[in-house]
Design a protein around this motif. Structure first.
Motif, PDB file in Angstrom:
ATOM      1  N   GLN A  19      -0.512 -49.646  25.214  1.00 29.40           N
ATOM      2  CA  GLN A  19       0.115 -50.469  26.235  1.00 29.40           C
ATOM      3  C   GLN A  19      -1.151 -51.453  26.839  1.00 29.40           C
ATOM      4  O   GLN A  19      -2.324 -51.080  26.868  1.00 29.40           O
ATOM      5  CB  GLN A  19       0.859 -49.709  27.227  1.00 29.40           C
ATOM      6  N   HIS A  20      -0.464 -52.437  27.237  1.00 29.89           N
ATOM      7  CA  HIS A  20      -1.422 -53.446  28.017  1.00 29.89           C
ATOM      8  C   HIS A  20      -1.260 -53.407  29.485  1.00 29.89           C
ATOM      9  O   HIS A  20       0.225 -53.534  29.720  1.00 29.89           O
ATOM     10  CB  HIS A  20      -1.070 -54.946  27.490  1.00 29.89           C
TER      11      HIS A  20
ATOM     12  N   TYR B 149     -10.544 -58.787  31.504  1.00 31.30           N
ATOM     13  CA  TYR B 149     -10.980 -57.902  30.494  1.00 31.30           C
ATOM     14  C   TYR B 149     -12.126 -56.893  30.578  1.00 31.30           C
ATOM     15  O   TYR B 149     -11.969 -55.920  30.161  1.00 31.30           O
ATOM     16  CB  TYR B 149     -11.405 -58.986  29.558  1.00 31.30           C
TER      17      TYR B 149
ATOM     18  N   GLN C 119     -10.190 -54.054  32.642  1.00 34.43           N
ATOM     19  CA  GLN C 119      -9.605 -53.090  32.062  1.00 34.43           C
ATOM     20  C   GLN C 119     -10.233 -52.247  30.926  1.00 34.43           C
ATOM     21  O   GLN C 119      -9.886 -51.144  30.590  1.00 34.43           O
ATOM     22  CB  GLN C 119      -8.491 -53.908  31.131  1.00 34.43           C
TER      23      GLN C 119
ATOM     24  N   ASP D 207       2.559 -57.778  25.197  1.00 35.48           N
ATOM     25  CA  ASP D 207       1.362 -58.095  25.756  1.00 35.48           C
ATOM     26  C   ASP D 207       1.070 -58.090  27.182  1.00 35.48           C
ATOM     27  O   ASP D 207       2.150 -58.036  27.988  1.00 35.48           O
ATOM     28  CB  ASP D 207       0.624 -59.458  24.893  1.00 35.48           C
ATOM     29  N   GLU D 208      -0.261 -58.448  27.755  1.00 34.77           N
ATOM     30  CA  GLU D 208      -0.498 -58.387  29.164  1.00 34.77           C
ATOM     31  C   GLU D 208       0.236 -59.622  29.918  1.00 34.77           C
ATOM     32  O   GLU D 208       0.071 -59.408  31.227  1.00 34.77           O
ATOM     33  CB  GLU D 208      -2.157 -58.429  29.293  1.00 34.77           C
TER      34      GLU D 208
END
Length: 160
Positions: A3-4, A80, A83, A137-138
């Motif tokens: 998962q994002h 990025y 995370q 997506d994110e």
């Protein structure tokens, strides 16, 4: 679960944490996580987390800000990198929380947050435990429920 994490929540609620002046023996300093030689992309010595302090928010509602445009932004570079310090759904083992709390792991910058009740820790935990639905997506608008009202432009950052 592949998962994002939410980009919208990151840029409004998480990135500002990295720009907040740190406390040193009860007094504010001019240092931030993104500066002062800590996690700055140019002069930082603080491991894998690299941040661009001058990163500007990206309006996710503007149609020309496609995922490719957003991914090329400095804000997305911060997202990025951050995370990479997270295990989605696992706040007890995500370095973005345990290092600044100095929970069984060394942090060269010392203890940044006084305890797990710190408002910044609550924001980080909420982000980590509320990923986009599987298969999205994110940039998923489903993550807008992380704000009250459910709008990243006008909503406040939820922590519960």
């Amino acid at each position: 679960g592949n998962q994002h994490l939410s980009f919208a929540y990151f840029q409004k609620c998480i990135n500002p944490i990295f720009l907040t002046q740190l406390q040193a023996q009860g007094a504010a300093t001019s240092n931030t996580c993104a500066g002062g030689g800590c996690h700055d992309t140019v002069t930082g010595t603080g491991g894998a987390l690299r941040l661009i302090a001058s990163a500007q928010p990206v309006d996710v509602a503007v149609p020309t800000n496609t995922p490719d445009v957003i991914r090329a932004s400095d804000m997305y570079k911060n997202f990025y990198s951050a995370q990479g310090m997270v295990i989605v759904g696992d706040t007890d083992n995500s370095r973005i929380i345990v290092k600044p709390l100095v929970l069984h792991v060394f942090h060269g910058g010392g203890q940044v947050f006084p305890d797990e009740n710190d408002p910044n820790v609550k924001l980080l935990k909420y982000w980590i435990t509320h990923p986009a639905p599987k298969g999205q997506d994110e940039f998923s608008t489903a993550t807008y429920t992380m704000f009250t009202p459910a709008d990243p432009a006008t909503g406040t950052c939820n922590t519960q």
